[in-house]
Structures are given as C-alpha cells and as structure tokens.
Write an enzyme that holds these catalytic residues in place. Structure first.
Site, PDB file in Angstrom:
ATOM      1  N   GLU A   1       0.852  -1.201   0.000  1.00 29.03           N
ATOM      2  CA  GLU A   1       0.000   0.000   0.000  1.00 29.03           C
ATOM      3  C   GLU A   1       0.879   1.240   0.000  1.00 29.03           C
ATOM      4  OE1 GLU A   1      -3.324  -0.114   2.789  1.00 29.03           O
ATOM      5  OE2 GLU A   1      -3.299  -2.286   2.658  1.00 29.03           O
TER       6      GLU A   1
ATOM      7  N   HIS B   1      -8.751   9.635   2.731  1.00 26.52           N
ATOM      8  CA  HIS B   1      -8.325   8.554   1.829  1.00 26.52           C
ATOM      9  C   HIS B   1      -8.470   9.066   0.402  1.00 26.52           C
ATOM     10  CE1 HIS B   1      -7.845   4.683  -0.056  1.00 26.52           C
ATOM     11  NE2 HIS B   1      -7.596   4.118   1.120  1.00 26.52           N
TER      12      HIS B   1
ATOM     13  N   ARG C   1      -0.695   8.813   1.820  1.00 32.31           N
ATOM     14  CA  ARG C   1      -2.071   9.249   1.580  1.00 32.31           C
ATOM     15  C   ARG C   1      -2.289  10.749   1.566  1.00 32.31           C
ATOM     16  NH1 ARG C   1      -5.291   4.954   5.126  1.00 32.31           N
ATOM     17  NH2 ARG C   1      -4.744   3.323   3.666  1.00 32.31           N
TER      18      ARG C   1
ATOM     19  N   HIS D   1     -11.233   9.614   6.316  1.00 32.23           N
ATOM     20  CA  HIS D   1     -11.025   8.174   6.526  1.00 32.23           C
ATOM     21  C   HIS D   1     -10.603   7.823   7.946  1.00 32.23           C
ATOM     22  CE1 HIS D   1     -10.146   4.092   5.266  1.00 32.23           C
ATOM     23  NE2 HIS D   1      -8.893   4.188   5.680  1.00 32.23           N
TER      24      HIS D   1
ATOM     25  N   ARG E   1      -1.091   8.768   9.235  1.00 32.38           N
ATOM     26  CA  ARG E   1      -0.919   7.328   9.478  1.00 32.38           C
ATOM     27  C   ARG E   1      -0.485   6.589   8.216  1.00 32.38           C
ATOM     28  NH1 ARG E   1      -4.491   2.884   8.711  1.00 32.38           N
ATOM     29  NH2 ARG E   1      -6.205   4.274   8.149  1.00 32.38           N
TER      30      ARG E   1
HETATM   31  P1  FAD Z   1     -13.820   0.554  15.758  1.00 29.16           P
HETATM   32  O1  FAD Z   1     -13.515  -0.671  15.004  1.00 29.16           O
HETATM   33  O2  FAD Z   1     -14.444   1.673  15.026  1.00 29.16           O
HETATM   34  O3  FAD Z   1     -14.761   0.158  16.976  1.00 29.16           O
HETATM   35  C1  FAD Z   1     -15.346   1.142  17.791  1.00 29.16           C
HETATM   36  C2  FAD Z   1     -16.451   0.480  18.600  1.00 29.16           C
HETATM   37  O4  FAD Z   1     -16.916   1.365  19.603  1.00 29.16           O
HETATM   38  C3  FAD Z   1     -17.670   0.107  17.783  1.00 29.16           C
HETATM   39  O5  FAD Z   1     -18.105  -1.150  18.217  1.00 29.16           O
HETATM   40  C4  FAD Z   1     -18.694   1.179  18.156  1.00 29.16           C
HETATM   41  O6  FAD Z   1     -20.026   0.773  17.996  1.00 29.16           O
HETATM   42  C5  FAD Z   1     -18.327   1.371  19.615  1.00 29.16           C
HETATM   43  N1  FAD Z   1     -18.752   2.651  20.184  1.00 29.16           N
HETATM   44  C6  FAD Z   1     -18.458   3.896  19.761  1.00 29.16           C
HETATM   45  N2  FAD Z   1     -19.006   4.812  20.584  1.00 29.16           N
HETATM   46  C7  FAD Z   1     -19.657   4.124  21.544  1.00 29.16           C
HETATM   47  C8  FAD Z   1     -20.435   4.496  22.670  1.00 29.16           C
HETATM   48  N3  FAD Z   1     -20.670   5.778  22.980  1.00 29.16           N
HETATM   49  N4  FAD Z   1     -20.967   3.529  23.439  1.00 29.16           N
HETATM   50  C9  FAD Z   1     -20.779   2.218  23.142  1.00 29.16           C
HETATM   51  N5  FAD Z   1     -20.067   1.807  22.091  1.00 29.16           N
HETATM   52  C10 FAD Z   1     -19.512   2.749  21.308  1.00 29.16           C
HETATM   53  N6  FAD Z   1      -6.982   0.171   8.969  1.00 29.16           N
HETATM   54  C11 FAD Z   1      -5.999  -0.727   8.694  1.00 29.16           C
HETATM   55  O7  FAD Z   1      -5.058  -0.868   9.473  1.00 29.16           O
HETATM   56  N7  FAD Z   1      -6.077  -1.487   7.562  1.00 29.16           N
HETATM   57  C12 FAD Z   1      -7.089  -1.380   6.666  1.00 29.16           C
HETATM   58  O8  FAD Z   1      -7.127  -2.084   5.684  1.00 29.16           O
HETATM   59  C13 FAD Z   1      -8.113  -0.425   6.918  1.00 29.16           C
HETATM   60  N8  FAD Z   1      -9.134  -0.260   6.046  1.00 29.16           N
HETATM   61  C14 FAD Z   1     -10.158   0.586   6.379  1.00 29.16           C
HETATM   62  C15 FAD Z   1     -11.264   0.686   5.537  1.00 29.16           C
HETATM   63  C16 FAD Z   1     -12.353   1.456   5.898  1.00 29.16           C
HETATM   64  C17 FAD Z   1     -13.534   1.556   4.976  1.00 29.16           C
HETATM   65  C18 FAD Z   1     -12.333   2.172   7.129  1.00 29.16           C
HETATM   66  C19 FAD Z   1     -13.501   3.002   7.541  1.00 29.16           C
HETATM   67  C20 FAD Z   1     -11.223   2.111   7.950  1.00 29.16           C
HETATM   68  C21 FAD Z   1     -10.133   1.316   7.591  1.00 29.16           C
HETATM   69  N9  FAD Z   1      -9.016   1.217   8.413  1.00 29.16           N
HETATM   70  C22 FAD Z   1      -8.025   0.324   8.119  1.00 29.16           C
HETATM   71  C23 FAD Z   1      -8.974   1.897   9.717  1.00 29.16           C
HETATM   72  C24 FAD Z   1      -9.360   0.884  10.798  1.00 29.16           C
HETATM   73  O9  FAD Z   1     -10.401   0.069  10.324  1.00 29.16           O
HETATM   74  C25 FAD Z   1      -9.817   1.544  12.074  1.00 29.16           C
HETATM   75  O10 FAD Z   1      -8.974   2.593  12.429  1.00 29.16           O
HETATM   76  C26 FAD Z   1      -9.817   0.504  13.200  1.00 29.16           C
HETATM   77  O11 FAD Z   1     -10.636  -0.572  12.817  1.00 29.16           O
HETATM   78  C27 FAD Z   1     -10.305   1.104  14.494  1.00 29.16           C
HETATM   79  O12 FAD Z   1     -10.530   0.069  15.403  1.00 29.16           O
HETATM   80  P2  FAD Z   1     -11.120   0.427  16.836  1.00 29.16           P
HETATM   81  O13 FAD Z   1     -11.318  -0.858  17.549  1.00 29.16           O
HETATM   82  O14 FAD Z   1     -10.300   1.477  17.448  1.00 29.16           O
HETATM   83  O15 FAD Z   1     -12.532   1.130  16.500  1.00 29.16           O
HETATM   84  C1  SIN Z   2      -7.261   0.649   2.370  1.00 35.17           C
HETATM   85  O1  SIN Z   2      -7.502  -0.533   2.167  1.00 35.17           O
HETATM   86  O2  SIN Z   2      -6.971   1.458   1.475  1.00 35.17           O
HETATM   87  C2  SIN Z   2      -7.351   1.170   3.749  1.00 35.17           C
HETATM   88  C3  SIN Z   2      -6.130   0.835   4.472  1.00 35.17           C
HETATM   89  C4  SIN Z   2      -6.001   1.664   5.719  1.00 35.17           C
HETATM   90  O3  SIN Z   2      -6.830   2.501   6.016  1.00 35.17           O
HETATM   91  O4  SIN Z   2      -4.986   1.470   6.405  1.00 35.17           O
END
Ligand code: FAD
Ligand code: SIN
Length: 527
Positions: free
Chosen positions: A122, A250, A297, A358, A393
């Site tokens: 990437e 993104h 990015r 993103h 990032r």
């Molecule tokens: P999240 O996975 O967002 O989880 C947050 C949780 O908190 C959820 O369950 C939500 O419902 C809960 N929550 C929020 N507020 C409250 C509240 N007030 N009360 C109770 N529950 C609550 N990163 C990579 O490293 N590789 C990738 O390939 C990649 N691709 C991506 C593609 C997309 C489309 C997106 C949107 C992001 C991508 N990212 C990627 C970024 C990555 O997915 C996120 O940064 C990461 O998953 C965050 O994980 P987390 O556990 O911190 O939060």
């Molecule tokens: C992507 O697949 O382009 C997202 C990867 C990331 O957010 O790290």
C-alpha cells in the site's frame, strides 16, 4: 428517561467492540479467569470501523525480504516528522507476535500457492508487508474475535448499550477519593437503548475503544457509528487530548453521489498497479511525488484535491484496465462486485474516485501501555493518540495499533489489577429536570450542519478565514445543542450530536493552533 435503580458492578468495562475492544476483553478475561469483563457497544455487535477494513494489517513477516528498520522508516516518513520513534519501534517489533496471535484466534489470511502468506503493498510502504483476507480483512478479523469472545465465559456482551459519559470524581457525591491533581475513572453511564433507561456501570478498570469520528464530515468512509464519542467523553472528563488537526483523507473513495458512507477502493488496488488519471484521462501523480500513486495518503489526497479544483470536476479516475482481471478479482472480489453493480467493468472502464475523510490520527493521549492521563482509564485504537502515526498514518498501521496497545494494556494490568479496589459511592444517573418536547428533526438538521461546516472549512486544504468561520458556526451549534441536551429526553442521536460538535470543535481549535503544515494538516496560509 429513567435511571435504573441498581449499580452494575464489573471488574473491566470495555466500551466498543472493534479490534481494540474485543482483543483487550479477550486478553483480560483470559489473564483473570475469576474477573468479570463487560463489553458495551452501541449498535450490532460487529458494527464498527474494523468491520469495513479492506487492505489489511502491516507487519514484517518475511525477514529475508523486509526488515523492522524499513517498516519503522516508512512509518516515520508517512508521519512527517511527528511520530514518537520509540513508540513506532515498539509497535513494529511487536507486530509479528500480535499477528500470530490473531491467526491463533482463528483469523484466516490469504496464502499464495506455495502456502506462505500473501503480502500486499500500500501507499508509503517500501515493501510488500500487508497481511489480508481478500479485500474484506476487517470483517474476517471481527468474525474471528467475536467467535472467541462468545466462547469466553467471563465476558458479558451488551449491544445497543450506548456509553454517555465516564464516571470520575466530578460525579461523586463525596469527593474524598480525589487525590490532588489526579482524576480517577470509576466506570460509565450507559444508555440501554432497548429498555430506554440509563444504567450505571461501576468498574475497576475502564477501556475506551470507541474508534474515530469520521461522521463529522459529509464525505467519509466511516460507518455511522463513528461519532467521536470516546474522544468527547474523555475530553469532558479532562483527559489529555492531542493531534486532533491531523485528519486523514483517503484518496480513493468511490465517487457515487448519494451513497453514504462512501465505499472505499482500497489503496491495495494502487499497490497492484492501478493508475490515477484526471478527468481528461491524463496521469498526474508524477507532478506531485516521485513515488507517484504509492506516495503516502496525505500527498495523494492533496494532489487529487488540486486536480479537482484545477479542472472543476467532481472526481478523478482509477485505471485498472491493464491489471490481470482474474488476479484482481481474486484479491478484490468485493470491490469488483461493487463496481459491476454500478455498471463499471474494470477491464473496460475507469473507476471514478475522490478523497473522503477516513481516519483521525489524534485523540486521547496514551502511554505505550495504553494508559490515559486519567487513573484506571485505558484507551486503545483509533480513539487514541499513541505517537505511532504522527501527522499522517501509514496505511494498514491502524488495526495493528489497536492490537498492540490492547495487548500492552492487558499485560501491564497483570501486576496492577489485583491492587485496584472496587469503586464505592457511585451515584446513579441524575434524570431530574427533563422535559420531552424535542423535535427530532432539529438533531438531523444540526448533524448535517456539522458535516457541512467541517467539509467546507476544515477539509483537505484549510485557511485562517475558513477556520474562523467554522469556529463561529460550531459555537452557535454548541449553544443550541446544550439547550436541547439539558431539557430533552436523552437519546443516542442527541448524545452523538453533542460528541460530533465537541470533536469538530476540537479539530478546528487544534488546526487554528498549528503553525506549520504537516501530514494531514495543510493550511493555504502557511505555504
Ligand atoms: P472501531 O472498530 O471503530 O470500533 C469502535 C467500537 O466502539 C464500535 O463497536 C462502536 O459501535 C463502539 N462505540 C463507539 N461509541 C460508543 C459508545 N458511545 N458507546 C458504546 N459503544 C460505542 N486500517 C488498517 O489498518 N487497515 C485497513 O485495511 C483499513 N481499512 C479501512 C477501511 C475502511 C472503509 C475504514 C472506515 C477504515 C479502515 N481502516 C483500516 C482503519 C481501521 O479500520 C480503524 O482505524 C480501526 O478498525 C479502528 O478500530 P477500533 O477498535 O479502534 O474502533
Ligand atoms: C485501504 O484498504 O486502502 C485502507 C487501508 C487503511 O486505512 O490502512
């Protein structure tokens, strides 16, 4: 809104069920078999940013072709000089162990014909080092983690439970527990959406794993749950917050007006050789960076933004016509299907794309052990500012960050947890003085207004004038929301709006204070 007349006691309260929350819950539940672990999450159990992750997780997997030094260097370059080098080193060196654990928990990553793991590339990476499951890596990780959680007896999982606020000395009736200058977290007030009541959770340790706040922008890849609740809750509780100005856009969200959130065309597609073309069909990335399509990015998103403004067009194109179709379909079945559903056969047509919010690099400050500035409050994942990402990032370092900091927090608690006493004197939610006459449409209007303000004035290219406009308008929204919040029946919508306004305001303030363009922050007045 009724407050439930009961205190829910738990040893560990985990707020959020993405990669950060679930992996922490599993670790502490296994480290302390007699402890109680409660996960609260505001929507379906699997609804989170993690579920939508496409590209994968970066790790140095094969040391014959890659090295920790290179992954560290790539992360530091992407972060534009603002990463904490010690943190970067720690995360990169921990990655292989954390990935092996994820595999032991049942996550299936794609393999090549010879049985070794297939490694993707990437933007910003100098090597192929991204473990992936087709183009739905996040959904696969979430599936595996949820299955583990279901099989773990001492975890209670409550969905449609929305955390409203953290409980600290601020809410205690008797403030005798407050040590000078030190705030302690004792749990959280949580809205049970099904029973329509506020529950009080008292916890020895609270883990904030609530993800990001993409919903402050009109165009975002983030699902609707990403409303910055954790950052806003921590801010209200007076936790240290930083780097909020570093928003990652993104470069290649699918341009499909009316679709919300925006569908992502993974950066891994450019890693496979896809080419960016402007509206006239001309390549342009060579005018902006020697790494062309695989620059980091912030650089690619800004280059596209410039092309859009120069040509007055709503999108640019991603050209995949020269890529082997069968190989493409195998790695990116979800993207191929999505394009086909819109009549885009990638063998013949370019994919229309434009930048979308993103990721947020800033958030709640944490130490390497996931400790916040508030005692007994830990945080992990996108809600945090850990020092890993600096001003921008590196792709696929985010899922990794959640895993590493949740692991570190759980490890550090092995010694600490037995010494933490159960909180006492926790007051129930105060539901007095509430009337129920609010028109819900006001919340919808205000939510849309936040998005418009942020997209117009605090986007990829900012300026002093734009930031001042955003600040003035957000202040007005804050006042309106405060009135609604004080006198209306509590609801998730209303609380989310409060948090969107708070985090939008923080992004604007941090932007105003930054005096140098770096990574995801760019002001036309600082050039
Ligand atoms: P999240 O996975 O967002 O989880 C947050 C949780 O908190 C959820 O369950 C939500 O419902 C809960 N929550 C929020 N507020 C409250 C509240 N007030 N009360 C109770 N529950 C609550 N990163 C990579 O490293 N590789 C990738 O390939 C990649 N691709 C991506 C593609 C997309 C489309 C997106 C949107 C992001 C991508 N990212 C990627 C970024 C990555 O997915 C996120 O940064 C990461 O998953 C965050 O994980 P987390 O556990 O911190 O939060
Ligand atoms: C992507 O697949 O382009 C997202 C990867 C990331 O957010 O790290």
């Amino acid at each position: 809104m009724n407050a439930e007349k009961k205190i829910h006691k738990t040893d560990f309260l985990v707020i959020g069920s993405g990669i950060a929350g679930l992996s922490f819950a599993l670790k502490v539940a296994n480290n302390f078999k007699n402890a109680t672990v409660t996960i609260v999450t505001k929507n379906e159990k699997n609804e989170c940013n993690t579920k939508y992750a496409q590209g994968g997780i970066s790790t140095v997997w094969d040391k014959t072709v890659d090295s920790f030094e290179q992954h560290i260097e790539d992360t530091l370059i992407a972060g534009d000089g603002l990463c904490d080098e010690k943190v970067v080193k720690m995360v990169v060196e921990s990655a292989p162990d954390r990935l092996r654990e994820l595999i032991e928990w049942g996550t299936q990553f794609d393999k090549t014909k010879d049985g070794s793991y297939s490694l993707g590339r990437e933007g910003g990476h100098s090597q192929d080092r991204v473990l992936h499951h087709k183009d739905i890596t996040g959904a696969e990780i979430e599936r595996a983690l949820l299955q583990q959680v279901e099989n773990t007896e001492n975890i209670t999982f409550l969905n449609y439970h929305y955390a409203i606020d953290l409980i600290t000395e601020h809410q205690l009736k008797q403030k005798q527990t407050k040590r000078k200058g030190k705030i302690t977290c004792y749990g959280a007030y949580v809205l049970d959406e099904k029973k329509n009541c506020v529950k009080t959770f008292s916890a020895k340790v609270t883990m904030l794993a609530t993800g990001g706040n993409g919903q402050v922008y009109s165009t975002t890849t983030n699902p609707v749950i990403a409303t910055g609740d954790g950052i806003a809750m921590a801010y209200r509780a007076k936790a240290e917050i930083s780097d909020m100005e570093f928003i990652q856009f993104h470069p290649t969200a699918l341009y499909n007006p009316g679709e919300y959130p925006a569908f992502l065309i993974s950066e891994a597609v450019r890693g496979e050789g896809a080419i960016l073309r402007n509206y006239n069909g001309d390549r342009f990335m060579h005018n902006y960076d020697d790494r062309e399509e695989l620059a980091s990015r912030d650089i690619v998103a800004r280059a596209i933004d410039r092309e859009l403004k120069k040509n007055g067009t709503p999108n640019v194109y991603l050209d995949c016509t020269h890529i082997d179709y069968n190989a493409f379909k195998k790695h990116f079945p979800n993207i191929t299907e999505k394009c086909l559903s819109l009549g885009i056969d990638i063998r013949k047509k370019y994919i229309p794309v434009c930048p979308a919010q993103h990721y947020i690099c800033g958030g709640v400050n944490v130490s390497k052990k996931g400790k916040t500035s508030i005692k007994n409050l830990y945080a992990s994942g996108e809600v945090t500012r850990s020092g890993l990402h600096g001003a921008n990032r590196l792709a696929s370092n985010s899922l990794l960050e959640g895993l590493v900091f949740s692991h570190n927090a759980a490890e550090s608690l092995i010694k600490r947890f037995p010494k933490i006493k159960s909180p006492t004197n926790i007051p129930q939610w105060n539901d007095s003085g509430v009337v129920k006459n609010m028109e819900k449409i006001l919340i919808t209007h205000d939510r849309n207004e936040v998005k418009t303000i942020m997209s117009n004035y605090v986007g990829i290219v900012r300026s002093n004038e734009r930031l001042l406009r955003a600040e003035r308008r957000l202040k007005g929204l804050y006042e309106d929301n405060k009135r609604l919040y004080d006198y209306s029946e509590l609801s998730t919508d209303l609380c989310e709006l409060r948090n969107l306004i708070t985090t939008a305001y923080l992004i604007t303030q941090f932007s105003k204070n930054r005096k140098e363009n770096k990574g995801g922050f760019y002001s036309a007045d600082l050039v």
